[in-house]
Each structure stands twice: as C-alpha cells, then as structure tokens.
Design a protein around this motif. Structure first.
Motif, mmCIF file in Angstrom:
data_model
loop_
_atom_site.group_PDB
_atom_site.id
_atom_site.type_symbol
_atom_site.label_atom_id
_atom_site.label_comp_id
_atom_site.label_asym_id
_atom_site.label_seq_id
_atom_site.Cartn_x
_atom_site.Cartn_y
_atom_site.Cartn_z
ATOM 1 N N LEU A 35 -45.983 96.467 -15.337
ATOM 2 C CA LEU A 35 -47.426 96.667 -15.159
ATOM 3 C C LEU A 35 -47.661 98.136 -14.774
ATOM 4 N N ARG A 69 -51.840 100.340 -10.513
ATOM 5 C CA ARG A 69 -53.291 100.523 -10.477
ATOM 6 C C ARG A 69 -53.705 101.284 -9.221
ATOM 7 N N LEU A 120 -49.129 89.674 -15.078
ATOM 8 C CA LEU A 120 -50.569 89.568 -14.823
ATOM 9 C C LEU A 120 -51.068 88.155 -14.615
#
Ligand code: GLN
Length: 297
Positions: free
Chosen positions: A102, A105, A223
C-alpha cells in the motif's frame, strides 16, 4: 522517437509542464499536476523545490523527454505517481513502493507523527502489525532508535519491500511473516510498549467510491475487508494486544472513519480504554487505547 512524436512543443521544461497541465488538469486538478511535475523532476534530476522553480527555462535531453512522455501516459492511465518514480516520502524516510505494498498515506504519517511527538515518552519495544512497506515500523525506529521493533505482515512480497526499506533507511527491524487472522498465530512471550497498526479496513462495497489509481494499483489484500466483518483485523489486534501489550503500553490503530464507534466498543469489550483522533480532513482516522486497570476477562 523525436520531439514531435512525443507531442511536446519543445524540450524546454516550461513546455513540458504546460503539456502536463493541458492533458491532466481536468482529471487531477492543477495543484496536483504541479506536484507531479515537481516529483518527476526530483526523481529524474534530483531537483529540490527551489531548483524546480528556477529551472523552467532549462532544456532536457531526448532521453529525459521520453521519460516525461511515459510518465504522462502513465498518469493518464491513473498509475500513481509514487509507482512511476518508485518511492514516496514518509515521516522524512524515503520508502520504496510498488504494487505489492500500500502506498503510505498522509493520514498514516499524521498518526505516526502524533504518536512520536505526543510526549517525552520513551518506547523500548514496538510491534507493527500489517506493516506493508514497513513505513510505520521504520519511522518509529528512527524516532526511537533504542527500541526493539518487530513488524509483521502476511505477504512475503510486501516483506521483501519492507526489508529493503529498512536497510535503505539504516534501521534494524525484526520482520515476521504471519497472518494475524490465523488464530494459531502467536508471538513468543514478548511484551511491547507500543502496538501500532494500519490494517485493511475498507469494506468491499466501498470500492465503487474509490478512484482508479487506488483500485487498480494498490494491493487489495492491504485494503479490503468483507462487508459482513469489517472489524476482523481489529478483533485480531485486540486479542494480540491483550497478551502482548505492556500494562502501561499504548495501542494505536488507523481506522475506517465509518466505524469509530464500533471499533471503540470492540476495544472496550476487550478491556481497553480507547480515544478517537481525527485526521487533517476532520475524519475519525485513528485511535489510541490503553489497558483498563484490573480488567478481568
Ligand atoms: N486509508 C486507505 C485508503 O483510503 C486505506 C488504508 C487501509 O485500508 N488500511 O485507501
């Protein structure tokens, strides 16, 4: 390919940027496209922000023009800029990313920065569950160099990226391949002062609201959770934390903003005192929890 075939008006940086804005602004917005250009120039030429701003009248050679051409094509196909350049920055650490992990973020960065800066505390042992690229574990080890850091992930491919990231950032981390949902999984009798995790928490049904650069490029494994059991990772984390969190330790987890109340209830039932924290967008994004004193299961 010559310049004409590549559609650029010239090999001046300003003309390259103009074409990027012409072709991408409608989808990404002008500010975001400006950031992409800056990131590409940093990756291709090592330019910092100031150099970038002062270099609009520079020319680039044909091979670099070709690199801009492919980057533009990739961006039109929603490939994340971090995959195009191969890295992202997270809490001051350069983190390699590819489709096996991932992309870290900013919300996660905010959680880590808040944990690191939240007091004069000393953390001597840290466990990071669902580590992915290793970004949280690495940033934590940088912040608390004396701490023993253990990081767990189910994906061997993700762990290869995480190991490289740890090495490239000169951090020593114990990586473990394990599925925390597997009830037979147990850590040897260790106690951690901080257990942290950004587990999968997006419900399958939320796919329809997500952008193609996330859906097509980030690993689904990192996710998504089934709609009928969106908190499955938090149950597993709570079970592990009950055993492995020190009595005065802290649990910190990123959460789905739609499930702050449910995640808090789950943790309360498991003997924790949770507190919800909002991110820079004002959304319930992570929570910290301590063990209730004298809680008997
Ligand atoms: N915040 C991420 C996203 O919106 C999801 C991260 C996760 O599932 N742990 O794509």
């Amino acid at each position: 390919m010559n310049t004409r075939n590549l559609r650029f008006r010239s090999n001046y940086v300003c003309d390259i940027l103009t074409l990027f804005h012409e072709e991408l602004d409608a989808f990404y917005g002008s500010g975001e496209v400006g950031i992409f250009c800056e990131m590409l120039c940093e990756a291709f030429f090592g330019w910092d922000k100031i150099t970038f701003l002062l270099s609009k009248n520079q020319t680039v050679d044909q091979s670099d023009l070709l690199r801009f051409h492919w980057a533009l094509e990739d961006l039109k196909h929603h490939r994340p800029i971090q995959h195009i350049i191969g890295y992202t920055d997270f809490c001051g650490c350069r983190i390699e990313v590819n489709p096996d992990v991932l992309i870290p973020r900013p919300e996660t960065e905010e959680m880590v920065e808040s944990l690191v800066g939240s007091g004069q505390w000393v953390v001597s042992s840290i466990l990071d569950l669902c580590t992915g690229s290793g970004c949280i574990a690495i940033a934590m080890k940088k912040a608390f160099p004396q701490a023993e850091v253990t990081a767990v992930d189910v994906s061997e491919k993700a762990l290869s990226v995480a190991r490289r990231n740890a090495e490239n950032n000169n951090t020593e981390i114990n990586f473990l391949q394990a599925d925390i949902l597997d009830e037979t999984f147990h850590l040897s009798p260790l106690t951690f002062h901080l257990i942290v995790s950004n587990p999968p928490y997006v419900r399958d049904s939320e796919r329809s609201q997500m952008s193609p650069n996330v859906l097509d490029y980030d690993p689904s494994l990192a996710l998504f959770v089934p709609d009928d059991d969106p908190l499955r990772f938090y149950r597993a984390i709570a079970t592990l934390a009950k055993k492995h969190l020190a009595e005065d330790g802290l649990l910190a987890v990123e959460i789905n903003e739609a499930f702050a109340d449910e995640t808090c209830s789950l943790l309360r039932e498991q003997g924790f005192l949770p507190v919800v924290h909002t991110d820079f967008r004002g959304k319930n994004r992570w929570l910290t929890a301590t063990k209730k004193k004298n809680f008997v299961v």
